[in-house]
Scaffold this motif. Structure first.
Motif, PDB file in Angstrom:
ATOM      1  N   LEU A   1     -15.165  -8.942   3.519  1.00 21.88           N
ATOM      2  CA  LEU A   1     -15.354  -8.558   4.919  1.00 21.88           C
ATOM      3  C   LEU A   1     -15.858  -9.736   5.735  1.00 21.88           C
ATOM      4  CD1 LEU A   1     -16.890  -5.003   5.140  1.00 21.88           C
ATOM      5  CD2 LEU A   1     -14.917  -5.921   6.345  1.00 21.88           C
ATOM      6  N   PHE A   2     -16.811 -10.477   5.158  1.00 19.97           N
ATOM      7  CA  PHE A   2     -17.381 -11.627   5.869  1.00 19.97           C
ATOM      8  C   PHE A   2     -16.305 -12.662   6.154  1.00 19.97           C
ATOM      9  CE2 PHE A   2     -19.386 -15.849   5.675  1.00 19.97           C
ATOM     10  CZ  PHE A   2     -20.233 -15.721   6.770  1.00 19.97           C
ATOM     11  N   THR A   3     -15.466 -12.926   5.147  1.00 19.94           N
ATOM     12  CA  THR A   3     -14.397 -13.908   5.324  1.00 19.94           C
ATOM     13  C   THR A   3     -13.417 -13.449   6.392  1.00 19.94           C
ATOM     14  OG1 THR A   3     -14.605 -14.319   2.972  1.00 19.94           O
ATOM     15  CG2 THR A   3     -12.714 -15.270   4.079  1.00 19.94           C
ATOM     16  N   ALA A   4     -12.973 -12.183   6.264  1.00 20.84           N
ATOM     17  CA  ALA A   4     -12.025 -11.674   7.257  1.00 20.84           C
ATOM     18  C   ALA A   4     -12.644 -11.708   8.632  1.00 20.84           C
ATOM     19  CB  ALA A   4     -11.604 -10.252   6.887  1.00 20.84           C
ATOM     20  N   GLY A   5     -13.923 -11.346   8.717  1.00 18.67           N
ATOM     21  CA  GLY A   5     -14.612 -11.345  10.001  1.00 18.67           C
ATOM     22  C   GLY A   5     -14.686 -12.736  10.602  1.00 18.67           C
ATOM     23  N   SER A   6     -15.040 -13.757   9.778  1.00 19.83           N
ATOM     24  CA  SER A   6     -15.139 -15.120  10.301  1.00 19.83           C
ATOM     25  C   SER A   6     -13.799 -15.584  10.826  1.00 19.83           C
ATOM     26  CB  SER A   6     -15.597 -16.112   9.231  1.00 19.83           C
ATOM     27  OG  SER A   6     -16.519 -15.541   8.391  1.00 19.83           O
ATOM     28  N   ILE A   7     -12.728 -15.287  10.063  1.00 23.18           N
ATOM     29  CA  ILE A   7     -11.402 -15.736  10.502  1.00 23.18           C
ATOM     30  C   ILE A   7     -11.026 -15.035  11.807  1.00 23.18           C
ATOM     31  CG2 ILE A   7      -8.955 -15.786   9.915  1.00 23.18           C
ATOM     32  CD1 ILE A   7      -9.738 -16.126   7.013  1.00 23.18           C
ATOM     33  N   ALA A   8     -11.304 -13.722  11.888  1.00 25.20           N
ATOM     34  CA  ALA A   8     -10.978 -12.989  13.113  1.00 25.20           C
ATOM     35  C   ALA A   8     -11.758 -13.539  14.287  1.00 25.20           C
ATOM     36  CB  ALA A   8     -11.289 -11.503  12.926  1.00 25.20           C
TER      37      ALA A   8
ATOM     38  N   TYR B   1     -10.831 -19.281  19.462  1.00 19.79           N
ATOM     39  CA  TYR B   1     -10.026 -20.464  19.740  1.00 19.79           C
ATOM     40  C   TYR B   1      -8.543 -20.175  19.858  1.00 19.79           C
ATOM     41  CZ  TYR B   1     -14.354 -22.783  18.579  1.00 19.79           C
ATOM     42  OH  TYR B   1     -15.646 -23.168  18.568  1.00 19.79           O
ATOM     43  N   GLY B   2      -8.134 -18.947  19.559  1.00 17.42           N
ATOM     44  CA  GLY B   2      -6.744 -18.580  19.760  1.00 17.42           C
ATOM     45  C   GLY B   2      -5.806 -19.019  18.653  1.00 17.42           C
ATOM     46  N   THR B   3      -6.324 -19.728  17.643  1.00 15.12           N
ATOM     47  CA  THR B   3      -5.469 -20.139  16.530  1.00 15.12           C
ATOM     48  C   THR B   3      -6.204 -19.885  15.231  1.00 15.12           C
ATOM     49  OG1 THR B   3      -6.397 -22.345  16.595  1.00 15.12           O
ATOM     50  CG2 THR B   3      -4.338 -22.018  17.786  1.00 15.12           C
ATOM     51  N   PHE B   4      -5.450 -19.847  14.108  1.00 20.34           N
ATOM     52  CA  PHE B   4      -6.110 -19.728  12.808  1.00 20.34           C
ATOM     53  C   PHE B   4      -6.784 -21.044  12.456  1.00 20.34           C
ATOM     54  CE2 PHE B   4      -2.933 -16.313  12.213  1.00 20.34           C
ATOM     55  CZ  PHE B   4      -3.842 -15.295  11.944  1.00 20.34           C
ATOM     56  N   PRO B   5      -7.914 -20.982  11.744  1.00 17.87           N
ATOM     57  CA  PRO B   5      -8.552 -22.238  11.324  1.00 17.87           C
ATOM     58  C   PRO B   5      -7.698 -22.963  10.292  1.00 17.87           C
ATOM     59  CG  PRO B   5      -9.665 -20.333  10.355  1.00 17.87           C
ATOM     60  CD  PRO B   5      -8.683 -19.802  11.341  1.00 17.87           C
ATOM     61  N   PHE B   6      -7.674 -24.274  10.353  1.00 20.02           N
ATOM     62  CA  PHE B   6      -7.006 -25.156   9.379  1.00 20.02           C
ATOM     63  C   PHE B   6      -5.490 -24.973   9.339  1.00 20.02           C
ATOM     64  CE2 PHE B   6     -11.166 -23.977   7.450  1.00 20.02           C
ATOM     65  CZ  PHE B   6     -11.812 -25.119   7.860  1.00 20.02           C
ATOM     66  N   VAL B   7      -4.916 -24.241  10.274  1.00 21.55           N
ATOM     67  CA  VAL B   7      -3.460 -24.104  10.300  1.00 21.55           C
ATOM     68  C   VAL B   7      -2.953 -24.880  11.506  1.00 21.55           C
ATOM     69  CG1 VAL B   7      -1.530 -22.521  10.441  1.00 21.55           C
ATOM     70  CG2 VAL B   7      -3.615 -21.837   9.256  1.00 21.55           C
TER      71      VAL B   7
END
Lengths: 331, 60
Positions: A59-66, A72-78
């Motif tokens: 949940l924490f991971t999904a939450g951070s990515i969301a 920032y409007g984009t996925f991190p590291f992509v």
């Protein structure tokens, strides 16, 4: 299914660390007393392998990515490929040292007063300020008498009266700022199809906030070589896309300040933006004062509760338990 | 009579006095805390707030 699989994987991966740690601990303690009833390394292993931990981490991971994606409007590291040009986003405004930027700083109210004058004499010809009433100026930038006089200069439609007719009357403190155009269509017709937005919340409604509006007002320039600007549009690098319908409106000496401040372009821009920042956030000064109080109170309460916790636990943390084996009294 | 006994006798012994002390104390603290924070805030922001420039515009 997925949680089962990865729980097993997690267990295998986790089993390396804790075992080594536990052998270390037990070797150093071997021969001495056992302190606690629970084995700490086993407890750690249980914790690391539990479903709840796995679900929590996922949940924490999904939450951070969301959260990152939202911010920032984009996925991190992509990486991303843009077909557009960076100028479509508008130049980032510099960060200016506003008198109210610090966490303890109030607005500069003399500047709000000058900014109101700029709004009234310049911007009000095109932009409405729907959410501000005359009474809001009282005790902020004007006295009640001044605000009443300014309100009375404007005619408002009121009614219906006893005969069912609308009538005109001079404004009161409770009236809202009069709009320059009766409706959106008229506003567009007067500005070559572009709608001058309401300025009440403009500082909150734009990325870069006060810095952006200041940069926009002072950033007009000739378009760089190769940039075509249509007839009736103006080039401003801070405006997303670069072409804005609003022409440059602030020029040195445009207004005459009653307090003698030289009315340069940047001075007027600073004042009107301070005024608009106040309009977007009239509670600002009170809010920061409550912030000081809240931080002092809550940090003292936190310290007190930490102290009380330690106080209550001292006897438990410091006790020693002796075991006196029963004496064999048969002999 | 030691200090703690005196404090106990005057404030803690009777519940009515104890509760009144708590309420009065909360009120006094609230007022004092507000005055203190406001004094600091006004000094930090000297010259910027409306009350600092009001005298220039008000006619009695």
């Amino acid at each position: 299914m997925l949680s089962r699989l990865s729980a097993g994987a997690l267990k295998r991966a986790a089993s390396v660390g804790p075992t080594r740690a536990s052998t270390l601990i037990s070797s150093s303690r071997s021969g001495s007393v056992r302190f606690a009833s629970t084995n700490s390394s086993a407890a750690f292993e249980n914790l690391a392998n539990s479903r709840a931990t796995l679900a929590g981490l996922s949940l924490f991971t999904a939450g951070s990515i969301a959260w990152y994606t939202h911010l920032y409007g984009t996925f991190p590291f992509v990486g991303e490929v843009h077909a557009g040009h960076l100028s479509d986003e508008g130049l980032h405004p510099a960060s200016y040292p506003w008198p109210h930027s610090g966490i303890l700083d109030t607005f500069d109210h003399a500047s709000i007063r000058r900014g109101y004058q700029v709004y009234r004499e310049v911007c009000a010809a095109c932009h409405s300020l729907d959410r501000i009433a005359w009474r809001n100026l009282v005790g902020v930038s004007h006295t009640a008498d001044e605000a009443r006089v300014m309100a009375e200069e404007v005619e408002y439609t009121d009614g219906p009266n006893a005969e069912g007719e609308m009538f005109q009357r001079p404004g009161k403190l409770a009236d809202y700022m009069p709009p320059p155009y009766p409706n959106e269509e008229a506003a567009r017709a007067g500005n070559a199809g572009a709608l001058p937005p309401d300025l009440s919340l403009i500082v909150k409604a734009r990325h870069g906030a006060a810095d952006y509006v200041f940069s926009l007002l002072t950033g007009y320039m000739d378009p760089p070589a190769g940039v075509e600007i249509r007839e009736g549009m103006n080039y401003n690098p801070y405006f997303p896309g670069g072409a804005i319908s609003m022409a440059r409106v602030l020029f040195d000496g445009l207004v005459e300040y009653e307090d003698g401040t030289p009315a340069t372009t940047s001075q007027m821009a600073k004042d009107v933006v301070t005024f608009l920042s106040w309009a977007a956030e009239p509670e600002h000064d009170e809010r920061k004062k409550y912030g000081i109080k809240a931080v002092i109170l809550f940090s003292s309460l936190t310290l007190i509760s930490l102290y009380i916790k330690r106080f209550k636990w001292t006897s438990i943390k410091n006790r020693k338990i002796f075991y006196n084996p029963p004496v064999d009294k048969t002999h | 009579m030691s200090l703690s006994t005196a404090v106990y006798q005057t404030f803690f012994k009777r519940n009515s006095i104890f509760v009144s002390t708590v309420f009065a104390g909360a009120f006094a603290f609230g007022v004092g805390f507000d005055l203190g924070v406001t004094a600091f805030y006004d000094r930090w922001n000297a010259g910027k707030q409306w009350k600092d420039i009001r005298h220039k515009y008000v006619q009695e």
